[in-house]
Scaffold this motif. Sequence first.
Motif, PDB file in Angstrom:
ATOM      1  N   ALA A  72       6.173  12.413  11.891  1.00 40.83           N
ATOM      2  CA  ALA A  72       5.701  11.470  10.865  1.00 40.83           C
ATOM      3  C   ALA A  72       4.592  10.585  11.433  1.00 40.83           C
ATOM      4  CB  ALA A  72       6.869  10.621  10.371  1.00 40.83           C
ATOM      5  N   LYS A  73       4.767  10.142  12.657  1.00 41.94           N
ATOM      6  CA  LYS A  73       3.743   9.293  13.296  1.00 41.94           C
ATOM      7  C   LYS A  73       2.448  10.073  13.490  1.00 41.94           C
ATOM      8  CE  LYS A  73       4.563   5.948  16.281  1.00 41.94           C
ATOM      9  NZ  LYS A  73       5.068   5.120  17.385  1.00 41.94           N
ATOM     10  N   ARG A  74       2.610  11.320  13.914  1.00 41.36           N
ATOM     11  CA  ARG A  74       1.437  12.169  14.140  1.00 41.36           C
ATOM     12  C   ARG A  74       0.630  12.310  12.841  1.00 41.36           C
ATOM     13  NH1 ARG A  74      -0.365  17.278  13.765  1.00 41.36           N
ATOM     14  NH2 ARG A  74       1.430  17.948  12.529  1.00 41.36           N
ATOM     15  N   LEU A  75       1.338  12.357  11.725  1.00 41.31           N
ATOM     16  CA  LEU A  75       0.674  12.515  10.426  1.00 41.31           C
ATOM     17  C   LEU A  75       0.150  11.186   9.883  1.00 41.31           C
ATOM     18  CD1 LEU A  75       3.207  15.061   8.893  1.00 41.31           C
ATOM     19  CD2 LEU A  75       0.849  15.554   9.573  1.00 41.31           C
TER      20      LEU A  75
ATOM     21  N   THR B 227       0.814  -1.221   0.000  1.00 38.22           N
ATOM     22  CA  THR B 227       0.000   0.000   0.000  1.00 38.22           C
ATOM     23  C   THR B 227       0.850   1.276   0.000  1.00 38.22           C
ATOM     24  OG1 THR B 227      -0.106   0.184   2.413  1.00 38.22           O
ATOM     25  CG2 THR B 227      -1.797  -1.179   1.354  1.00 38.22           C
ATOM     26  N   PHE B 228       2.154   1.156   0.219  1.00 42.49           N
ATOM     27  CA  PHE B 228       2.963   2.377   0.304  1.00 42.49           C
ATOM     28  C   PHE B 228       3.177   3.011  -1.067  1.00 42.49           C
ATOM     29  CE2 PHE B 228       4.935   0.221   4.182  1.00 42.49           C
ATOM     30  CZ  PHE B 228       4.066   0.857   5.056  1.00 42.49           C
ATOM     31  N   ARG B 229       2.856   4.325  -1.149  1.00 41.82           N
ATOM     32  CA  ARG B 229       3.099   5.022  -2.407  1.00 41.82           C
ATOM     33  C   ARG B 229       4.441   5.740  -2.354  1.00 41.82           C
ATOM     34  NH1 ARG B 229       2.542  10.229  -1.159  1.00 41.82           N
ATOM     35  NH2 ARG B 229       1.218  10.725   0.612  1.00 41.82           N
ATOM     36  N   LYS B 230       5.000   5.788  -1.163  1.00 41.16           N
ATOM     37  CA  LYS B 230       6.239   6.538  -1.019  1.00 41.16           C
ATOM     38  C   LYS B 230       6.986   6.127   0.247  1.00 41.16           C
ATOM     39  CE  LYS B 230       7.907  10.967  -1.879  1.00 41.16           C
ATOM     40  NZ  LYS B 230       7.529  12.139  -2.656  1.00 41.16           N
TER      41      LYS B 230
ATOM     42  N   ARG C 114       8.921  21.687   6.541  1.00 42.87           N
ATOM     43  CA  ARG C 114       8.477  21.932   5.165  1.00 42.87           C
ATOM     44  C   ARG C 114       7.126  21.271   4.887  1.00 42.87           C
ATOM     45  NH1 ARG C 114       9.781  17.868   1.137  1.00 42.87           N
ATOM     46  NH2 ARG C 114      10.823  16.107   2.101  1.00 42.87           N
ATOM     47  N   GLU C 115       6.380  21.008   5.951  1.00 44.70           N
ATOM     48  CA  GLU C 115       5.067  20.386   5.822  1.00 44.70           C
ATOM     49  C   GLU C 115       5.091  19.199   4.865  1.00 44.70           C
ATOM     50  OE1 GLU C 115       1.774  23.117   5.372  1.00 44.70           O
ATOM     51  OE2 GLU C 115       3.035  24.760   6.109  1.00 44.70           O
ATOM     52  N   PRO C 116       5.847  18.166   5.217  1.00 41.32           N
ATOM     53  CA  PRO C 116       5.970  17.004   4.338  1.00 41.32           C
ATOM     54  C   PRO C 116       4.603  16.363   4.067  1.00 41.32           C
ATOM     55  CG  PRO C 116       6.794  16.499   6.532  1.00 41.32           C
ATOM     56  CD  PRO C 116       6.545  17.967   6.496  1.00 41.32           C
ATOM     57  N   ILE C 117       4.434  15.889   2.847  1.00 40.50           N
ATOM     58  CA  ILE C 117       3.135  15.320   2.444  1.00 40.50           C
ATOM     59  C   ILE C 117       3.109  13.855   2.866  1.00 40.50           C
ATOM     60  CG2 ILE C 117       1.572  14.917   0.506  1.00 40.50           C
ATOM     61  CD1 ILE C 117       3.096  17.263  -0.897  1.00 40.50           C
ATOM     62  N   ILE C 118       2.480  13.640   4.008  1.00 37.65           N
ATOM     63  CA  ILE C 118       2.564  12.319   4.649  1.00 37.65           C
ATOM     64  C   ILE C 118       1.195  11.838   5.090  1.00 37.65           C
ATOM     65  CG2 ILE C 118       3.403  11.194   6.754  1.00 37.65           C
ATOM     66  CD1 ILE C 118       5.971  12.234   6.214  1.00 37.65           C
TER      67      ILE C 118
ATOM     68  N   PRO D 234       8.896   5.225  -5.008  1.00 41.98           N
ATOM     69  CA  PRO D 234       9.641   6.487  -4.939  1.00 41.98           C
ATOM     70  C   PRO D 234      10.123   6.767  -3.511  1.00 41.98           C
ATOM     71  CG  PRO D 234       7.507   6.798  -6.004  1.00 41.98           C
ATOM     72  CD  PRO D 234       7.509   5.426  -5.422  1.00 41.98           C
ATOM     73  N   VAL D 235      11.349   7.241  -3.399  1.00 38.22           N
ATOM     74  CA  VAL D 235      11.938   7.495  -2.078  1.00 38.22           C
ATOM     75  C   VAL D 235      12.433   8.939  -2.006  1.00 38.22           C
ATOM     76  CG1 VAL D 235      13.731   6.809  -0.426  1.00 38.22           C
ATOM     77  CG2 VAL D 235      12.742   5.090  -1.960  1.00 38.22           C
ATOM     78  N   GLU D 236      12.146   9.601  -0.905  1.00 38.80           N
ATOM     79  CA  GLU D 236      12.700  10.927  -0.649  1.00 38.80           C
ATOM     80  C   GLU D 236      13.550  10.846   0.593  1.00 38.80           C
ATOM     81  OE1 GLU D 236      10.781  14.949  -0.569  1.00 38.80           O
ATOM     82  OE2 GLU D 236       9.147  13.814  -1.473  1.00 38.80           O
TER      83      GLU D 236
END
Length: 364
Positions: A118-121, A47-50, A89-93, A77-79
């Motif tokens: 990241a967990k919070r998001l 299910t991971f898109r990123k 930077r308000e990562p899209i997570i 895709p990996v960032e």
Amino acid sequence: EKGGYEHFMAKEIMEQPKAVRDTISPRIKDGRIVLDNITLTADQLKTFRKIFIVACGSAYHVGMVAKYVLEKMTRIPVEVDVASEFRYREPIIDEKVLVLVISQSGETADTLAAMREAKRLGARTLSIVNVVGSSIANESDDVIYTWAGPEIAVATTKAYSTQLAVVYLLAIYMADLLGCLTAEEYAAYLTELQALPDKIEKILQNRENIQYLASQHFNAKDVFFIGRNLDYAMSLEGSLKLKEISYIHSDAYAAGELKHGTISLVEDGTLVIALATHQNLFDKMMSNVKEVKARGAVVLGMTTENNTQIEQVTDHVFYIPQTCDVMLPSLTVIPLQLFAYYVASMKGCDIDKPRNLAKSVTVE
Ligand code: F6R
């Protein structure tokens, strides 16, 4: 305590074959990678898109290698982000994102804060940590430990190498679950992975060559590390190792970027360390070496054993053994660590405790 070595850093450099073996071996059973205690399932993985990777310093450099490797092998895709930048930077997570956290100490404040964000998001978190029971290990959804043992020297060496080893284990494991590997490819990767400790040992046995090169260049004022692709990630690590313990100014550049500005700094006698370990990029790297040579640079090259043509364009060469492309960083890093160590030692620096630095950075 230092096992007969002058510095912990030397001891830890020499411990790498064992540390990498200890990290890999328990995870391979009957020709399969077994990651005990990992709760992440194949269905979740699909299910991971990123994938986001967050870390600081050398662990961030491992993240750069991991980006190339994971993208190549899993096609997700990996960032990669420096932890102190990630949060602002308000990562899209969301829950379709896996956040991979890399930390030797497991206590680096920025990395821990990035992971909590990241967990919070809603992201799923997986950490690669050396210290058992540390905050990052405790708070991540899953943890894979690097079995490097205690690392005392401020400049990381064996933790870096074992982090890379875990990245390879993880990449093969994930690529397999996602159906990206044939049985033959899977087996071939495992064979290469298991051969790394002996190849690292072989490079270490050759360390007098690096010591000689260091004796020729320890007075350098500026050093440039150049490379492409994975060798660019290695250039960053080589440059960081050198500057943090020897206090020589150095920088790393993607070799193709030189002509967009940096080459103006190259003059008679400037030391350039050119990493050219990848066959598909070898000719391009040789063009870049010729460009800096034409401006007077002294070039130390690094490549694999078959590429002897490099001797026509560089001043000195250091050869590393062959392995598959993605695993070359495990070998490339060893001479870079040794070079930094010997240069710092010849300059009489306080190698294990460089000025202004702490082993674990617990302020943001
Ligand atoms: C460099 C070095 C540092 C650490 C960084 C992250 O040699 O050791 O750049 O890699 O401070 O530390 P950890 O891995 O403990 O999060």
